[in-house]
Design a protein around this motif. Structure first.
Motif, PDB file in Angstrom:
ATOM      1  N   ALA A  68       0.810  -1.223   0.000  1.00 41.82           N
ATOM      2  CA  ALA A  68       0.000   0.000   0.000  1.00 41.82           C
ATOM      3  C   ALA A  68       0.843   1.273   0.000  1.00 41.82           C
ATOM      4  N   GLN A  69       2.132   1.143  -0.262  1.00 43.31           N
ATOM      5  CA  GLN A  69       3.021   2.306  -0.159  1.00 43.31           C
ATOM      6  C   GLN A  69       2.588   3.461  -1.059  1.00 43.31           C
ATOM      7  N   GLY A  70       2.096   3.127  -2.245  1.00 42.93           N
ATOM      8  CA  GLY A  70       1.694   4.180  -3.164  1.00 42.93           C
ATOM      9  C   GLY A  70       0.534   5.002  -2.648  1.00 42.93           C
ATOM     10  N   LEU A  71      -0.295   4.397  -1.798  1.00 42.67           N
ATOM     11  CA  LEU A  71      -1.448   5.097  -1.240  1.00 42.67           C
ATOM     12  C   LEU A  71      -1.118   5.822   0.053  1.00 42.67           C
ATOM     13  N   LEU A  72       0.075   5.545   0.605  1.00 45.47           N
ATOM     14  CA  LEU A  72       0.456   6.107   1.908  1.00 45.47           C
ATOM     15  C   LEU A  72       1.825   6.776   1.845  1.00 45.47           C
ATOM     16  N   SER A  73       2.172   7.284   0.675  1.00 45.30           N
ATOM     17  CA  SER A  73       3.537   7.754   0.444  1.00 45.30           C
ATOM     18  C   SER A  73       3.849   9.098   1.098  1.00 45.30           C
ATOM     19  N   THR A  74       2.816   9.835   1.523  1.00 44.18           N
ATOM     20  CA  THR A  74       3.035  11.114   2.203  1.00 44.18           C
ATOM     21  C   THR A  74       2.168  11.170   3.454  1.00 44.18           C
ATOM     22  N   GLU A  75       2.520  12.075   4.361  1.00 41.74           N
ATOM     23  CA  GLU A  75       1.724  12.240   5.573  1.00 41.74           C
ATOM     24  C   GLU A  75       0.317  12.719   5.248  1.00 41.74           C
ATOM     25  N   THR A  76       0.195  13.519   4.204  1.00 45.06           N
ATOM     26  CA  THR A  76      -1.132  13.994   3.789  1.00 45.06           C
ATOM     27  C   THR A  76      -2.008  12.841   3.350  1.00 45.06           C
ATOM     28  N   LYS A  77      -1.431  11.930   2.572  1.00 48.08           N
ATOM     29  CA  LYS A  77      -2.180  10.753   2.118  1.00 48.08           C
ATOM     30  C   LYS A  77      -2.568   9.859   3.298  1.00 48.08           C
ATOM     31  N   LYS A  78      -1.644   9.691   4.239  1.00 48.12           N
ATOM     32  CA  LYS A  78      -1.936   8.867   5.408  1.00 48.12           C
ATOM     33  C   LYS A  78      -3.069   9.463   6.232  1.00 48.12           C
ATOM     34  N   THR A  79      -3.022  10.773   6.430  1.00 46.72           N
ATOM     35  CA  THR A  79      -4.066  11.443   7.205  1.00 46.72           C
ATOM     36  C   THR A  79      -5.413  11.334   6.508  1.00 46.72           C
ATOM     37  N   SER A  80      -5.418  11.553   5.208  1.00 50.75           N
ATOM     38  CA  SER A  80      -6.656  11.471   4.433  1.00 50.75           C
ATOM     39  C   SER A  80      -7.239  10.064   4.485  1.00 50.75           C
ATOM     40  N   ALA A  81      -6.375   9.049   4.356  1.00 50.75           N
ATOM     41  CA  ALA A  81      -6.832   7.661   4.413  1.00 50.75           C
ATOM     42  C   ALA A  81      -7.394   7.324   5.788  1.00 50.75           C
ATOM     43  N   ALA A  82      -6.737   7.797   6.821  1.00 50.09           N
ATOM     44  CA  ALA A  82      -7.204   7.542   8.192  1.00 50.09           C
ATOM     45  C   ALA A  82      -8.575   8.152   8.425  1.00 50.09           C
ATOM     46  N   GLU A  83      -8.797   9.336   7.915  1.00 47.18           N
ATOM     47  CA  GLU A  83     -10.051  10.056   8.142  1.00 47.18           C
ATOM     48  C   GLU A  83     -11.247   9.374   7.490  1.00 47.18           C
ATOM     49  N   ARG A  84     -11.006   8.533   6.495  1.00 48.82           N
ATOM     50  CA  ARG A  84     -12.109   7.838   5.830  1.00 48.82           C
ATOM     51  C   ARG A  84     -12.651   6.680   6.669  1.00 48.82           C
ATOM     52  N   HIS A  85     -11.956   6.327   7.728  1.00 48.17           N
ATOM     53  CA  HIS A  85     -12.364   5.213   8.588  1.00 48.17           C
ATOM     54  C   HIS A  85     -13.002   5.737   9.871  1.00 48.17           C
ATOM     55  N   PRO A  86     -14.070   5.116  10.329  1.00 49.97           N
ATOM     56  CA  PRO A  86     -14.700   5.558  11.581  1.00 49.97           C
ATOM     57  C   PRO A  86     -13.733   5.619  12.768  1.00 49.97           C
ATOM     58  N   LEU A  87     -12.758   4.718  12.817  1.00 53.51           N
ATOM     59  CA  LEU A  87     -11.789   4.737  13.924  1.00 53.51           C
ATOM     60  C   LEU A  87     -10.614   5.676  13.661  1.00 53.51           C
ATOM     61  N   LYS A  88     -10.662   6.377  12.537  1.00 52.11           N
ATOM     62  CA  LYS A  88      -9.717   7.459  12.225  1.00 52.11           C
ATOM     63  C   LYS A  88      -8.257   7.034  12.185  1.00 52.11           C
ATOM     64  N   ARG A  89      -8.023   5.840  11.710  1.00 51.76           N
ATOM     65  CA  ARG A  89      -6.654   5.405  11.450  1.00 51.76           C
ATOM     66  C   ARG A  89      -6.678   4.275  10.440  1.00 51.76           C
ATOM     67  N   ILE A  90      -5.513   3.959   9.909  1.00 53.64           N
ATOM     68  CA  ILE A  90      -5.400   2.830   8.992  1.00 53.64           C
ATOM     69  C   ILE A  90      -4.965   1.589   9.761  1.00 53.64           C
ATOM     70  N   GLY A  91      -5.008   0.456   9.110  1.00 57.89           N
ATOM     71  CA  GLY A  91      -4.701  -0.802   9.778  1.00 57.89           C
ATOM     72  C   GLY A  91      -3.211  -1.035   9.978  1.00 57.89           C
ATOM     73  N   ASP A  92      -2.918  -1.860  10.950  1.00 59.43           N
ATOM     74  CA  ASP A  92      -1.547  -2.269  11.257  1.00 59.43           C
ATOM     75  C   ASP A  92      -1.415  -3.751  10.916  1.00 59.43           C
ATOM     76  N   PRO A  93      -0.379  -4.144  10.165  1.00 66.34           N
ATOM     77  CA  PRO A  93      -0.242  -5.562   9.811  1.00 66.34           C
ATOM     78  C   PRO A  93      -0.162  -6.491  11.024  1.00 66.34           C
ATOM     79  N   LYS A  94       0.315  -5.976  12.153  1.00 64.67           N
ATOM     80  CA  LYS A  94       0.377  -6.809  13.353  1.00 64.67           C
ATOM     81  C   LYS A  94      -1.026  -7.171  13.843  1.00 64.67           C
ATOM     82  N   GLU A  95      -1.989  -6.256  13.664  1.00 66.97           N
ATOM     83  CA  GLU A  95      -3.376  -6.538  14.041  1.00 66.97           C
ATOM     84  C   GLU A  95      -3.944  -7.665  13.180  1.00 66.97           C
TER      85      GLU A  95
END
Length: 232
Positions: free
Chosen positions: A173-200
């Protein structure tokens, strides 16, 4: 100690699962990456390409209690830019690779009389998402495979379930999370306001391989920060 086969352990969720389960099971690990597991006598790793190589070259345990197929793809394009080869490639890695693996190891899974198969879908197979036509089509086929296989082999006590994540912080998913802006935007689309962790995700794989999930089969488990079921 039970025997587990993990296919696609080079990166991301597969690699985190390998780390989590190492020492708890006898593990046969396959990936296109080369590892040194000489420090762990309970893990055998093989450099292997599921789509190109022959499973008969691998020394598998006679009985297999768990099988996890991790390889997947993220190929996001507008529908009119997706080629037939895009659809074929996504279907091959997500669906045909899983089928090839399960069919070869089915005799070993049967011999355990109590085995668990874990595959991977995506949140995009449940909710419509733009630019996901190819991967969503392939992963929807994975979900159909899970349910049909689970029904057919329930009498032989072979369970089959799938995990359907939303966007997770992996190299895929690096292409979708390549900048902090992209990471923040992706997190905001989720009700829990973050993206997933592979450890989870690895923890859920561990649960589905464990006796704690022994009455679960044919299930598609959404681990997606609430995206597939909540609207805020």
């Amino acid at each position: 100690m039970k025997n587990i086969v993990l296919v696609g352990t080079g990166k991301g969720i597969g690699n985190e699962t390998l780390k989590l389960l190492s020492g708890k099971y006898n593990i046969t690990s396959l990936s296109r990456s080369k590892f040194d597991f000489s420090h762990n006598e309970n893990t055998k790793h093989y450099e292997f390409d599921t789509l190109k190589d022959d499973f008969s070259s691998i020394e598998f345990p006679e009985e297999i209690h768990g099988l996890v197929y991790f390889p997947g793809s993220i190929n996001l394009k507008p529908f009119n830019r997706l080629t037939l080869d895009d659809f074929k490639n996504d279907f091959e890695i997500n669906v045909l690779g899983a089928i090839k693996t399960i069919q070869f190891l089915l005799p070993n899974l049967k011999k355990s009389h109590d085995s668990s198969i874990v595959l991977f879908s995506t949140v995009a197979a449940k909710i419509g998402m733009p630019f996901h036509a190819s991967v969503a089509a392939a992963k929807s086929a994975v979900e159909g495979l899970v349910k049909s296989f689970a029904a057919e082999y329930s009498s032989q006590n072979i369970r089959c379930n799938a995990i359907a994540p939303s966007l997770t912080d992996t190299s895929l998913a690096q292409g979708l999370l390549s900048t902090e802006t992209k990471k923040t935007s992706a997190a905001e689309r989720h009700p829990l306001k973050r993206i997933g962790d592979p450890k989870e995700m690895a923890e859920i794989v561990g649960f589905l391989l464990s006796p704690g999930s022994s009455w679960m089969t044919g299930q598609i488990i959404g681990i997606d920060g609430g995206m597939s079921s909540l609207k805020l």
